[in-house]
Design a protein around this motif. Structure first.
Motif, PDB file in Angstrom:
ATOM      1  N   ASP A  26      47.466 -29.312   6.770  1.00  0.00           N
ATOM      2  CA  ASP A  26      47.369 -27.849   6.864  1.00  0.00           C
ATOM      3  C   ASP A  26      46.056 -27.394   6.514  1.00  0.00           C
ATOM      4  O   ASP A  26      45.351 -26.514   7.471  1.00  0.00           O
ATOM      5  CB  ASP A  26      48.214 -27.228   6.014  1.00  0.00           C
ATOM      6  CG  ASP A  26      49.739 -27.135   6.527  1.00  0.00           C
ATOM      7  OD1 ASP A  26      49.924 -27.603   7.561  1.00  0.00           O
ATOM      8  OD2 ASP A  26      50.367 -26.945   5.529  1.00  0.00           O
ATOM      9  N   PHE A  27      45.340 -27.869   5.546  1.00  0.00           N
ATOM     10  CA  PHE A  27      44.106 -27.892   5.238  1.00  0.00           C
ATOM     11  C   PHE A  27      42.780 -28.150   6.288  1.00  0.00           C
ATOM     12  O   PHE A  27      42.099 -27.550   6.820  1.00  0.00           O
ATOM     13  CB  PHE A  27      43.766 -28.277   4.024  1.00  0.00           C
ATOM     14  CG  PHE A  27      44.107 -27.671   2.525  1.00  0.00           C
ATOM     15  CD1 PHE A  27      44.628 -26.513   2.677  1.00  0.00           C
ATOM     16  CD2 PHE A  27      44.609 -28.806   1.555  1.00  0.00           C
ATOM     17  CE1 PHE A  27      45.247 -25.715   1.468  1.00  0.00           C
ATOM     18  CE2 PHE A  27      45.287 -28.086   0.492  1.00  0.00           C
ATOM     19  CZ  PHE A  27      45.606 -26.855   0.427  1.00  0.00           C
ATOM     20  N   GLY A  28      43.314 -29.362   7.054  1.00  0.00           N
ATOM     21  CA  GLY A  28      42.235 -29.960   7.852  1.00  0.00           C
ATOM     22  C   GLY A  28      42.427 -28.921   9.281  1.00  0.00           C
ATOM     23  O   GLY A  28      41.411 -28.776   9.998  1.00  0.00           O
ATOM     24  N   VAL A  29      43.959 -28.488   9.443  1.00  0.00           N
ATOM     25  CA  VAL A  29      43.874 -27.847  10.630  1.00  0.00           C
ATOM     26  C   VAL A  29      43.032 -26.566  10.310  1.00  0.00           C
ATOM     27  O   VAL A  29      42.427 -25.855  11.238  1.00  0.00           O
ATOM     28  CB  VAL A  29      45.285 -27.297  11.100  1.00  0.00           C
ATOM     29  CG1 VAL A  29      45.327 -26.327  12.118  1.00  0.00           C
ATOM     30  CG2 VAL A  29      45.834 -28.791  11.569  1.00  0.00           C
ATOM     31  N   GLY A  30      43.242 -25.912   9.218  1.00  0.00           N
ATOM     32  CA  GLY A  30      42.543 -24.764   8.741  1.00  0.00           C
ATOM     33  C   GLY A  30      41.062 -24.821   9.099  1.00  0.00           C
ATOM     34  O   GLY A  30      40.367 -23.730   9.438  1.00  0.00           O
ATOM     35  N   MET A  31      40.448 -25.659   8.645  1.00  0.00           N
ATOM     36  CA  MET A  31      39.087 -26.058   8.735  1.00  0.00           C
ATOM     37  C   MET A  31      38.545 -26.188  10.145  1.00  0.00           C
ATOM     38  O   MET A  31      37.596 -25.910  10.546  1.00  0.00           O
ATOM     39  CB  MET A  31      38.685 -27.380   8.200  1.00  0.00           C
ATOM     40  CG  MET A  31      38.639 -27.333   6.691  1.00  0.00           C
ATOM     41  SD  MET A  31      38.002 -28.886   5.757  1.00  0.00           S
ATOM     42  CE  MET A  31      39.802 -29.433   5.033  1.00  0.00           C
ATOM     43  N   SER A  32      39.627 -27.044  10.994  1.00  0.00           N
ATOM     44  CA  SER A  32      39.075 -26.901  12.506  1.00  0.00           C
ATOM     45  C   SER A  32      39.212 -25.826  13.243  1.00  0.00           C
ATOM     46  O   SER A  32      38.722 -25.695  14.292  1.00  0.00           O
ATOM     47  CB  SER A  32      40.426 -27.795  13.059  1.00  0.00           C
ATOM     48  OG  SER A  32      40.213 -29.253  12.571  1.00  0.00           O
ATOM     49  N   THR A  33      39.851 -24.534  12.685  1.00  0.00           N
ATOM     50  CA  THR A  33      39.736 -23.333  13.400  1.00  0.00           C
ATOM     51  C   THR A  33      38.200 -22.782  13.575  1.00  0.00           C
ATOM     52  O   THR A  33      37.841 -22.036  14.322  1.00  0.00           O
ATOM     53  CB  THR A  33      40.534 -22.191  12.745  1.00  0.00           C
ATOM     54  OG1 THR A  33      40.210 -22.154  11.299  1.00  0.00           O
ATOM     55  CG2 THR A  33      42.166 -22.509  12.412  1.00  0.00           C
TER      56      THR A  33
END
Length: 338
Positions: A26-33
Motif C-alpha cells: 500500500d505504501f509503495g502504491v501510494g508513492m507510485s501515485t
C-alpha cells in the motif's frame, strides 16, 4: 514448550511482519501515485488498486500495538513515550493518507486533488521510513535507565545507521508496491511499473547490503544470534535474487511474493536479534527490557491467549475473503470514484 511470554513475543512479531508485508505494498502504491503515474486517470487506477485493502492492512499495526500494550505494558510505555514525536508524525501521516483517499474525488478541481495527492504521497513515504528508523533504534540500543525510562536525544534516534534502516524499508516498500501494481493493472501502466521495479533493484540491493554490514559492526545481534541472523539474511538475499529473476520473466505473482518475502525476513531478523529482549539499553545490559520484566502477569497473558485463539481465525478469514473478492485487475476505462 514455549512460555506465554514467548508466545506473545512471537505474536507481536508476526503482527508486525504481516503489517509490513501487507501495508508495505500500500505504501509503495501510494508513492507510485507521484513517481509512476503520468495522469490523473493513472493516479485513480493506482488508488483504486489498493482501495479495498489499505484500511484492513493498517489494522495489523493497530493490533500489534494493542497486543504490545496488553502483553508487554512496560515495553509499550517505554517505546511510545520515548518515540513520542516520531510516532505522532507517523500517526498524522496515516490519518492524512486515509482522509485523502476519501476526499480526493469529492471535488472536481485540479488544485483540490493536488493537495490530497500530496497527502497520499507523504502518508506513504513517512510511515515506512519512520518505522524503519524505530526498528533500527531498537536493535542499536537506546538510553534506557533502571526505571525503564528512555531519555533519547536527537542523535540517539537520528543517526547514520537508523537513517539507512529507514531508507532501506522505504525503498523495499516501493519495490513491493510496484510489483503489486503489475498484478492489479494492465497495459502501459503495468509495463512501466515492472520497468521501474527492475531499475530499483540495484539501489535497494546497495542499501540492504549497507544496512546488513552496519548491523554487524554497530549492534550485538550477530554476537547473540549470529547463526540465525545469517540464515534469515541469506534467505532474504535469495528471495531478492529470485525476485529480480521473476521480474525478467514477467512472472509478476512470483516476483511480488519474493519482494514480500524480503520484507518479512528482514523484519523477522530484527525480532530474532532482539529476543529475549524487546528494547536494548545502551547504558547497561542490566537495564534491557525483556519479555519477562516488561510483561503482564501470567493470568492476563492466559486470558488474552484464549481470546486471541478464539477471534483470530475470524479476522484472518475475513481478510482472505476480501482479497479473493477484489482480486481482479483495475482498468483505466472502468468507472473510478477516487
Amino acid at each position: 514448550m514455549l512460555s506465554l511470554n514467548e508466545v506473545w513475543f512471537v505474536l507481536v512479531a508476526v503482527l508486525f511482519i504481516g503489517f509490513f508485508f501487507l501495508e508495505g505494498f500500500d505504501f509503495g502504491v501510494g508513492m507510485s501515485t507521484q513517481l509512476l503515474a503520468k495522469s490523473d486517470t493513472e493516479r485513480r487506477v493506482l488508488i483504486n488498486s489498493i482501495g479495498p485493502f489499505w484500511d484492513a492492512n493498517e489494522v495489523w499495526l493497530l493490533t500489534a500495538g494493542g497486543a504490545m500494550f496488553a502483553a508487554f505494558p512496560n515495553w509499550y510505555a517505554t517505546l511510545f513515550s520515548g518515540f513520542y514525536i516520531p510516532l505522532v508524525f507517523l500517526l498524522l501521516a496515516l490519518i492524512g493518507r486515509g482522509v485523502a483517499f476519501e476526499f480526493r474525488g469529492k471535488v472536481g478541481n485540479a488544485r483540490w486533488k493536488k493537495v490530497w495527492d500530496g497527502a497520499i504521497f507523504t502518508g506513504s513515504v513517512l510511515p515506512p521510513f519512520l518505522l524503519g528508523v524505530v526498528f533500527a533504534c531498537l536493535i542499536q540500543g537506546l538510553p534506557i535507565n533502571e526505571a525503564m525510562e528512555m531519555h533519547a536525544g536527537f542523535f540517539d534516534i537520528v543517526n547514520a545507521y537508523t537513517v539507512v534502516g529507514g531508507l532501506t524499508m522505504t525503498l523495499l516498500c516501493l519495490l513491493h508496491g510496484l510489483m503489486f501494481t503489475t498484478l492489479r493493472t494492465t497495459s502501459d501502466l503495468q509495463e512501466r511499473a515492472r520497468s521501474m521495479a527492475r531499475k530499483l533493484l540495484l539501489p535497494v540491493a546497495g542499501l540492504f547490503a549497507a544496512f546488513g554490514v552496519m548491523t554487524y559492526f554497530m549492534t550485538d545481534v550477530f554476537e547473540r544470534r549470529g547463526g540465525l541472523i545469517a540464515v534469515l539474511l541469506g534467505l532474504a538475499l535469495l528471495a531478492f535474487l529470485l525476485g529480480g529473476y521473476f521480474m525478467s520473466l514477467k512472472r509478476d505473482g512470483w516476483a511480488f511474493g519474493m519482494t514480500g518475502a524480503v520484507i518479512a525476513l528482514t523484519v523477522t531478523s530484527v525480532f530474532a536479534g532482539l529476543f529475549p529482549r524487546v528494547m536494548i539499553s545502551s547504558i547497561s545490559q542490566a537495564f534491557d527490557l525483556t519479555i519477562y520484566n516488561a510483561a503482564s502477569g501470567p493470568y492476563s497473558l492466559k486470558v488474552m491467549t484464549i481470546v486471541a485463539v478464539t477471534l483470530l481465525p475470524f479476522v484472518l478469514g475475513y481478510q482472505i475473503w476480501s482479497y479473493f473478492v477484489f482480486h481482479k485487475r483495475v482498468h483505466e476505462k472502468e468507472h473510478l470514484e477516487y
